[in-house]
Design an enzyme around this catalytic site. Structure first.
Site, PDB file in Angstrom:
ATOM      1  N   ARG A 110     -20.092 -31.800   9.607  1.00 22.86           N
ATOM      2  CA  ARG A 110     -20.480 -32.714   8.509  1.00 22.86           C
ATOM      3  C   ARG A 110     -19.928 -32.152   7.064  1.00 22.86           C
ATOM      4  O   ARG A 110     -20.000 -30.916   6.968  1.00 22.86           O
ATOM      5  CB  ARG A 110     -21.994 -32.865   8.658  1.00 22.86           C
ATOM      6  N   THR A 408     -16.289 -45.671  10.831  1.00 20.71           N
ATOM      7  CA  THR A 408     -16.332 -44.433  11.484  1.00 20.71           C
ATOM      8  C   THR A 408     -15.367 -44.877  12.510  1.00 20.71           C
ATOM      9  O   THR A 408     -14.849 -45.986  12.865  1.00 20.71           O
ATOM     10  CB  THR A 408     -17.693 -44.032  11.897  1.00 20.71           C
ATOM     11  N   GLU A 428     -16.818 -42.323   5.803  1.00 20.57           N
ATOM     12  CA  GLU A 428     -18.027 -43.031   5.415  1.00 20.57           C
ATOM     13  C   GLU A 428     -17.802 -44.725   5.313  1.00 20.57           C
ATOM     14  O   GLU A 428     -17.730 -45.085   6.136  1.00 20.57           O
ATOM     15  CB  GLU A 428     -18.666 -42.486   4.131  1.00 20.57           C
ATOM     16  N   ASP A 450     -24.559 -41.081   1.872  1.00 23.39           N
ATOM     17  CA  ASP A 450     -25.472 -41.121   3.052  1.00 23.39           C
ATOM     18  C   ASP A 450     -26.700 -40.515   2.709  1.00 23.39           C
ATOM     19  O   ASP A 450     -27.760 -40.645   3.665  1.00 23.39           O
ATOM     20  CB  ASP A 450     -24.882 -40.541   4.400  1.00 23.39           C
ATOM     21  N   SER A 474     -26.805 -38.310   9.186  1.00 23.31           N
ATOM     22  CA  SER A 474     -25.502 -39.201   9.863  1.00 23.31           C
ATOM     23  C   SER A 474     -26.351 -39.920  10.886  1.00 23.31           C
ATOM     24  O   SER A 474     -27.279 -39.461  11.418  1.00 23.31           O
ATOM     25  CB  SER A 474     -24.451 -38.274  10.238  1.00 23.31           C
ATOM     26  N   GLY A 495     -20.033 -47.282  13.195  1.00 20.52           N
ATOM     27  CA  GLY A 495     -20.704 -48.270  12.921  1.00 20.52           C
ATOM     28  C   GLY A 495     -22.028 -47.983  11.939  1.00 20.52           C
ATOM     29  O   GLY A 495     -22.939 -48.680  11.840  1.00 20.52           O
TER      30      GLY A 495
END
Length: 602
Positions: A110, A408, A428, A450, A474, A495
């Site tokens: 991440r 994604t 993203e 996010d 996430s 999604g």
């Protein structure tokens, strides 16, 4: 200490003078690589959204590489052909089943916030920035984790070098691929902001318009970037000139002065890049009807929220339920699980995530007794305290779900030895920040959006506010299901927040409802994320001539048709006779691409 730091000076000196190409190749008519959403056979299997990427992964398996080698090669190719969803400017989560040890491992790739970030990263003049302004900015760009994930996965479990794994993608970028309608549409959707950056405009809007389907698209800058990574390793990004270009681009966004967009600069630095680490984390694990379900832990909410939902659903007989009853339970399970997700899950380096308690059966049972077969709960429902579960009692303060970008990509791979990879990666939003790093050929992420811009619920602690070096929450949910310690199937989806509901729907469709994996992936989708109305596809509304939806509405369910598809899932399954099944979307995103090494449908 990250391994790349020790070679920083060497890499900078060795690569500083390397010259890259600057222009996309000419468009010429060509025939696209054929796609099939289902394949069955031996020797391993690959499923992704793109035929060229899937073919590259299948060749790696055919040539003796394992699932990790193939997954990295597929991901690198998707950075070429699916660049508006993934690429080396982004991050992701990698879940791996090792056939030798029968253990599941995960890598957290991440993105991280700069060390200068604080909880007011997206606050200006005391108010949160408009979401669109935050997206197309340097503020939204986190330190990319994807290249480091590839290197670490190969180091731990692969059999090939990074250079060999990236070479097919380099060739694909240099030689080009055939543009399809999805590629053109994604550019058209972003034309206004892509036009604001000369580096993005020259690559994706040649002549001022998106390339036409059927023409060949080349990206020599990206090919040259891959070549640098092949020659010098990921140090070229985290401690070298690629990283220097990223930091400069973030701090001084290369916006056309004529553009009316207010593109705010960020503060991501070369020091932030040099400090980046991929983290191996213990996977989430729960049992469901005797199966072992493994997923991604925090800072992803995917494994924990899917896990809580599955534990809730253990209380109901989904196998023998009517279709309407099944969907009622499915929708209610995620309504409550999302309330708990929003309250408790964030980066575990910054917040105390009650991970074990969230996926305990005791906590799930305390939530399941709030669910009625005949009457939907009213959203937003309140979260409960997983450390002190009280049957049928929730907290007093509701926890709505904030927006999360939806673009994604997910790939799933298995090899002849029985190793399996489920890997979800992203930049993203569709098109990320909209900013192509000049001369490098890849888009930067907008992953920091996010984070919650301000606390979602005033007066209630928000685990997902920005912070220095923090990883935003996430919803990515790469998932591997084992039966008797061996692979049954693996799946995942793009999604945004709907990833969780999509993966849960695939899992319950395959496990409870008797659907084949390909039919579970194809099924019409609904996504209830603790909102007044569940997001649904038109195909969901059309089921049983509308009678199914009418039944659910009579129970208090609300539905809102999404203008887009929900997800683009892929999966692999080990069949009883030893063959592998690879499955991808039959319609969504222009169909996915599934292949096996040696087809055998008999």
């Amino acid at each position: 200490m990250p391994a790349h730091r020790c070679r920083r000076i060497l890499v900078i000196a060795a690569t500083a003078a390397l010259v890259t190409s600057v222009a996309a190749g000419p468009a010429t008519a060509a025939t696209p690589t054929p796609k099939s959403p289902v394949a069955v056979g031996f020797g391993g299997a690959v499923a992704s959204i793109d035929a060229d990427a899937t073919a590259i992964g299948t060749k790696v398996l055919r040539d003796g590489g394992n699932a990790v080698d193939a997954a990295v090669a597929v991901a690198a190719a998707l950075g070429v052909t699916d660049p508006f969803s993934a690429g080396i400017g982004g991050g992701g989560f990698f879940v791996y089943y090792d056939a030798k040890t029968h253990r599941v491992h995960t890598l957290d790739g991440r993105e991280t916030a700069p060390k200068t970030a604080d909880e007011n990263l997206f606050v200006e003049n005391g108010k949160p920035l408009p979401f669109a302004d935050a997206v197309t900015s340097g503020l939204s760009v986190g330190v990319p984790g994807t290249p480091a994930t590839w290197a670490e996965a190969l180091r731990k479990w692969g059999t090939r070098s990074l250079a060999k794994s990236l070479k097919p993608a380099e060739n694909l970028a240099r030689d080009g691929f055939v543009v399809d309608q999805t590629f053109q549409t994604q550019i058209a959707n972003n034309q206004a902001r892509f036009s604001a950056f000369p580096s993005t405009r020259s690559l994706y809007l040649p002549g001022g318009a998106p390339p036409s389907p059927g023409t060949v698209f080349k990206n020599p800058d990206l090919a040259a970037t891959y070549a640098q990574l092949e020659r010098y390793g990921v140090d070229a990004l985290y401690a070298g000139p690629i990283g220097a270009d990223i930091a400069k681009t973030v701090q001084q966004p290369p916006k056309d002065p004529a553009s009316p967009l207010n593109v705010r600069p960020g503060k991501l630095s070369t020091a932030d890049l040099a400090d980046y680490d991929v983290i191996e984390r213990r996977p989430t694990h729960m049992t469901y009807h005797g199966l072992d379900v493994y997923g991604m832990p925090a800072p992803s909410s995917g494994g924990l929220t899917v896990g809580e939902s599955l534990n809730i659903l253990e209380n109901f007989d989904l196998k023998h339920a009517s279709k309407a009853d099944y969907l009622q339970y499915f929708l209610e399970s995620t309504r409550f699980a999302f309330a708990d997700r929003n309250r408790w899950i964030g980066d575990p380096a910054f917040v105390d995530v009650p991970a074990r308690e969230l996926v305990s059966q005791r906590f799930a049972d305390s939530r399941a007794c709030l669910i009625s077969k005949d009457k939907a709960a009213t959203s937003p429902v309140a979260p409960a305290d997983p450390r002190h579960p009280t049957p049928c009692a929730a907290g007093a303060t509701a926890a709505p779900t904030p927006y999360e970008g939806e673009n994604t990509t997910h790939l799933t791979v298995a090899d002849k030895w029985g190793n399996v990879v489920a890997y979800t990666l992203t930049i993203e939003q569709e098109g990320g920040s909209g900013i192509v790093v000049p001369g490098r050929g890849f888009l930067l992420n907008n992953e920091l959006t996010d984070f919650s811009f301000t606390p979602v619920t005033p007066g209630v602690p928000d685990p997902n506010l920005p912070g220095p070096g923090k990883r935003p929450r996430s919803s990515m949910a790469p998932t591997i299901v084992l039966k008797d310690g061996k692979p049954f199937f693996a799946t995942g989806s793009p999604g945004g927040a709907s990833i969780i509901t999509t993966v849960l729907q695939v899992l319950t469709g395959r496990i409870d409802r008797g659907l084949s994996l390909e039919d579970a992936i194809a099924a019409p989708r609904a996504s209830q994320r603790n909102s007044a109305e569940a997001q649904v596809e038109q195909a969901f509304l059309d089921q049983d001539n509308g009678e199914l939806v009418a039944d659910l509405k009579a129970r208090g369910q609300g539905f809102s048709k999404t203008p887009a598809e929900i997800g683009a899932a892929t999966g692999v399954e080990r069949l009883r006779d030893g063959r592998w099944l690879a499955a991808a979307e039959p319609v969504r995103r222009g169909t996915g691409a599934a292949q096996v090494v040696y087809p055998a449908n008999w």
